[in-house]
Scaffold this motif. Structure first.
Motif, PDB file in Angstrom:
ATOM      1  N   ARG A  36      -3.854   7.886   3.269  1.00 10.93           N
ATOM      2  CA  ARG A  36      -3.671   6.913   2.192  1.00 10.93           C
ATOM      3  C   ARG A  36      -3.725   7.594   0.823  1.00 10.93           C
ATOM      4  NH1 ARG A  36      -3.317   1.787   3.557  1.00 10.93           N
ATOM      5  NH2 ARG A  36      -4.099   1.131   5.567  1.00 10.93           N
ATOM      6  N   ILE A  37      -3.023   6.992  -0.119  1.00  7.50           N
ATOM      7  CA  ILE A  37      -3.041   7.448  -1.499  1.00  7.50           C
ATOM      8  C   ILE A  37      -4.228   6.761  -2.176  1.00  7.50           C
ATOM      9  CG2 ILE A  37      -1.761   7.516  -3.673  1.00  7.50           C
ATOM     10  CD1 ILE A  37      -0.304   9.045  -1.549  1.00  7.50           C
ATOM     11  N   ASP A  38      -4.957   7.482  -2.992  1.00  7.70           N
ATOM     12  CA  ASP A  38      -6.111   6.941  -3.705  1.00  7.70           C
ATOM     13  C   ASP A  38      -5.669   5.781  -4.601  1.00  7.70           C
ATOM     14  OD1 ASP A  38      -8.621   6.614  -4.830  1.00  7.70           O
ATOM     15  OD2 ASP A  38      -8.343   8.258  -6.256  1.00  7.70           O
ATOM     16  N   SER A  53       0.866  -1.173   0.000  1.00  9.89           N
ATOM     17  CA  SER A  53       0.000   0.000   0.000  1.00  9.89           C
ATOM     18  C   SER A  53       0.904   1.224   0.000  1.00  9.89           C
ATOM     19  CB  SER A  53      -0.948   0.004   1.200  1.00  9.89           C
ATOM     20  OG  SER A  53      -0.232   0.083   2.405  1.00  9.89           O
ATOM     21  N   PHE A  54       0.314   2.345  -0.318  1.00  7.83           N
ATOM     22  CA  PHE A  54       1.057   3.600  -0.396  1.00  7.83           C
ATOM     23  C   PHE A  54       0.339   4.621   0.476  1.00  7.83           C
ATOM     24  CE2 PHE A  54       1.490   1.291  -4.317  1.00  7.83           C
ATOM     25  CZ  PHE A  54       2.840   1.338  -4.594  1.00  7.83           C
ATOM     26  N   MET A  99      -3.179   3.155  -9.607  1.00 13.77           N
ATOM     27  CA  MET A  99      -3.434   2.393 -10.831  1.00 13.77           C
ATOM     28  C   MET A  99      -3.083   3.208 -12.065  1.00 13.77           C
ATOM     29  SD  MET A  99      -4.242  -0.496 -12.059  1.00 13.77           S
ATOM     30  CE  MET A  99      -4.844  -1.289 -10.596  1.00 13.77           C
ATOM     31  N   ALA A 100      -3.377   4.495 -12.050  1.00 14.71           N
ATOM     32  CA  ALA A 100      -3.044   5.365 -13.188  1.00 14.71           C
ATOM     33  C   ALA A 100      -1.530   5.431 -13.395  1.00 14.71           C
ATOM     34  CB  ALA A 100      -3.617   6.760 -12.967  1.00 14.71           C
ATOM     35  N   VAL A 101      -0.772   5.525 -12.313  1.00 15.13           N
ATOM     36  CA  VAL A 101       0.691   5.552 -12.419  1.00 15.13           C
ATOM     37  C   VAL A 101       1.201   4.224 -12.959  1.00 15.13           C
ATOM     38  CG1 VAL A 101       2.836   5.662 -11.091  1.00 15.13           C
ATOM     39  CG2 VAL A 101       1.007   7.296 -10.631  1.00 15.13           C
TER      40      VAL A 101
END
Length: 71
Positions: free
Chosen positions: A54-56, A46-47, A61-63
């Motif tokens: 938390r990061i969305d 997780s990020f 996924m876009a990155v």
């Protein structure tokens, strides 16, 4: 700073300035885990920001998709 987290053990693996470098680090770490423990081994990642938010997942996924297209 973006933190790469081992979600299973709640351990910070590394910290990065951008989400892109954090995603690259997660992929490198995943390759090392598979190399050392077998192809079916994995660690859930997780990020999150250094402030704990938390990061969305859609942003992550876009990155990942951007990095895949750059190959």
């Amino acid at each position: 700073m973006i933190q790469l987290i081992d979600s299973f053990n709640s351990v910070i693996i590394s910290s990065h300035r951008t989400l892109t470098t954090a995603v690259r680090a997660s992929r490198a770490h995943d390759r090392a885990v598979k190399r050392n423990n077998g192809e079916s081994s994995y660690i859930p990642y997780s990020f999150r920001n250094s402030d704990g938010s938390r990061i969305d997942p859609d942003e992550v996924m876009a990155v990942k998709m951007d990095l895949d297209q750059a190959r």
